[in-house]
Design a protein around this motif. Sequence first.
Motif, short mmCIF file in Angstrom:
data_model
loop_
_atom_site.label_atom_id
_atom_site.label_comp_id
_atom_site.label_asym_id
_atom_site.label_seq_id
_atom_site.Cartn_x
_atom_site.Cartn_y
_atom_site.Cartn_z
N LEU A 1 -20.12 -7.78 26.70
CA LEU A 1 -20.31 -9.14 27.23
C LEU A 1 -21.74 -9.62 27.00
O LEU A 1 -21.96 -10.80 26.70
CB LEU A 1 -19.97 -9.16 28.73
N GLU A 2 -22.70 -8.73 27.11
CA GLU A 2 -24.10 -9.10 26.85
C GLU A 2 -24.28 -9.44 25.37
O GLU A 2 -25.00 -10.39 25.03
CB GLU A 2 -25.04 -7.97 27.25
N ALA A 3 -23.64 -8.67 24.50
CA ALA A 3 -23.73 -8.98 23.06
C ALA A 3 -23.13 -10.36 22.77
O ALA A 3 -23.73 -11.16 22.04
CB ALA A 3 -23.00 -7.91 22.26
N ALA A 4 -21.98 -10.65 23.34
CA ALA A 4 -21.36 -11.96 23.15
C ALA A 4 -22.26 -13.08 23.69
O ALA A 4 -22.40 -14.13 23.08
CB ALA A 4 -19.99 -12.00 23.82
N ARG A 5 -22.87 -12.82 24.83
CA ARG A 5 -23.78 -13.81 25.41
C ARG A 5 -24.94 -14.11 24.47
O ARG A 5 -25.30 -15.27 24.25
CB ARG A 5 -24.32 -13.32 26.76
N ARG A 6 -25.49 -13.06 23.88
CA ARG A 6 -26.61 -13.26 22.95
C ARG A 6 -26.17 -14.00 21.69
O ARG A 6 -26.94 -14.80 21.13
CB ARG A 6 -27.23 -11.92 22.58
N PHE A 7 -24.98 -13.74 21.25
CA PHE A 7 -24.45 -14.47 20.09
C PHE A 7 -24.13 -15.92 20.43
O PHE A 7 -24.13 -16.78 19.55
CB PHE A 7 -23.14 -13.82 19.61
N GLY A 8 -23.82 -16.18 21.71
CA GLY A 8 -23.32 -17.49 22.09
C GLY A 8 -21.84 -17.61 21.78
O GLY A 8 -21.32 -18.70 21.55
N SER A 9 -21.15 -16.46 21.78
CA SER A 9 -19.73 -16.43 21.45
C SER A 9 -18.90 -16.10 22.70
O SER A 9 -19.44 -15.86 23.77
CB SER A 9 -19.46 -15.38 20.37
N VAL A 10 -17.60 -16.08 22.53
CA VAL A 10 -16.67 -15.64 23.58
C VAL A 10 -15.91 -14.44 23.04
O VAL A 10 -15.81 -14.25 21.81
CB VAL A 10 -15.70 -16.76 24.00
N PRO A 11 -15.36 -13.59 23.91
CA PRO A 11 -14.67 -12.39 23.44
C PRO A 11 -13.59 -12.64 22.39
O PRO A 11 -13.47 -11.89 21.42
CB PRO A 11 -14.07 -11.82 24.73
N GLU A 12 -12.82 -13.71 22.54
CA GLU A 12 -11.69 -13.97 21.64
C GLU A 12 -12.12 -14.17 20.19
O GLU A 12 -11.33 -13.96 19.26
CB GLU A 12 -10.89 -15.18 22.11
N GLU A 13 -13.35 -14.61 19.97
CA GLU A 13 -13.82 -14.84 18.60
C GLU A 13 -14.79 -13.76 18.15
O GLU A 13 -15.49 -13.92 17.15
CB GLU A 13 -14.46 -16.22 18.48
N THR A 14 -14.81 -12.64 18.87
CA THR A 14 -15.77 -11.57 18.60
C THR A 14 -15.03 -10.24 18.41
O THR A 14 -14.23 -9.85 19.24
CB THR A 14 -16.77 -11.42 19.77
N ASP B 1 -31.38 -4.41 8.74
CA ASP B 1 -31.47 -5.87 8.61
C ASP B 1 -30.11 -6.56 8.57
O ASP B 1 -30.04 -7.79 8.53
CB ASP B 1 -32.30 -6.25 7.39
N CYS B 2 -29.03 -5.78 8.60
CA CYS B 2 -27.69 -6.38 8.70
C CYS B 2 -27.41 -6.91 10.10
O CYS B 2 -26.50 -7.72 10.28
CB CYS B 2 -26.61 -5.35 8.34
N PHE B 3 -28.19 -6.44 11.08
CA PHE B 3 -27.88 -6.72 12.49
C PHE B 3 -28.93 -7.63 13.12
O PHE B 3 -30.13 -7.44 12.94
CB PHE B 3 -27.81 -5.40 13.26
N GLU B 4 -28.44 -8.60 13.90
CA GLU B 4 -29.35 -9.54 14.56
C GLU B 4 -30.11 -8.88 15.70
O GLU B 4 -31.26 -9.20 15.96
CB GLU B 4 -28.56 -10.73 15.11
N PHE B 5 -29.44 -7.95 16.40
CA PHE B 5 -30.09 -7.27 17.51
C PHE B 5 -29.37 -5.96 17.79
O PHE B 5 -28.25 -5.73 17.31
CB PHE B 5 -30.14 -8.15 18.77
N LEU B 6 -30.03 -5.11 18.56
CA LEU B 6 -29.49 -3.81 18.95
C LEU B 6 -29.43 -3.75 20.47
O LEU B 6 -30.38 -4.15 21.15
CB LEU B 6 -30.39 -2.67 18.45
N LEU B 7 -28.32 -3.24 20.99
CA LEU B 7 -28.18 -3.05 22.43
C LEU B 7 -27.82 -1.60 22.71
O LEU B 7 -27.11 -0.97 21.94
CB LEU B 7 -27.06 -3.93 22.99
#
Length: 213
Positions: free
Chosen positions: A150-163, A128-134
């Motif tokens: 990149l898919e994880a960042a897309r799902r978060f709605g983030s960009v690499p620099e802040e991830t 339950d610590c994780f929003e999703f699993l890839l």
Amino acid sequence: MNKKYAIFDMDGTLIDSMPYWKRLSSDYLESKGYGAITPELFKRIIPMTMRESASLFIQELGLPGTPESVAQEMYEMIEVRYKNDILLKPGVEEYLTKLRKDGVRMCVASATPEPLVRLCLERLGVLDCFEFLLSCVMVGAGKKQPDIYLEAARRFGSVPEETAVFEDAFFAAQTAVNAGFYVVGIYDESSNESWEALREIADETIRDFRMLH
């Protein structure tokens, strides 16, 4: 680590599973009448999905079967370990709890099939610590390509620099660095020989999660 988003590798990063994977390869090959896996061959399969490893065994060793059938047999052998034996690395649960309390959004990105990831993390009480699993299977590429990050960042709605990407394997960390992610290198005994190289490319490193408390 002060990023709002965190992508965690699982094997060798969150859980102490690499010895089981090495044992799986040798146990499986020996069950088919072959010798234990050589260190050279084991290094080659580390970045691979289970199907890719199965395909390599067929090509290199003349193993009978299809990549799908061999991968299924290996899956059934390792599933027992994920159900019963593999443990979190010391300090991981406390670290994840702290990040969640700090509002960090987290996911897992693993080369291990998603059902095994879910099974293991649920048993260990941290799912339950994780929003999703890839998994690499889900995105269709191993970690020598940046697709899973990149898919994880897309799902978060983030960009690499802040991830942040947490990885123990040098090759995977290098992929994440090249894609612009903030990389946290994690020490694992199985990849001890590349630890210094990982330290050089990572933005920060964690040798022992217990040292962070």
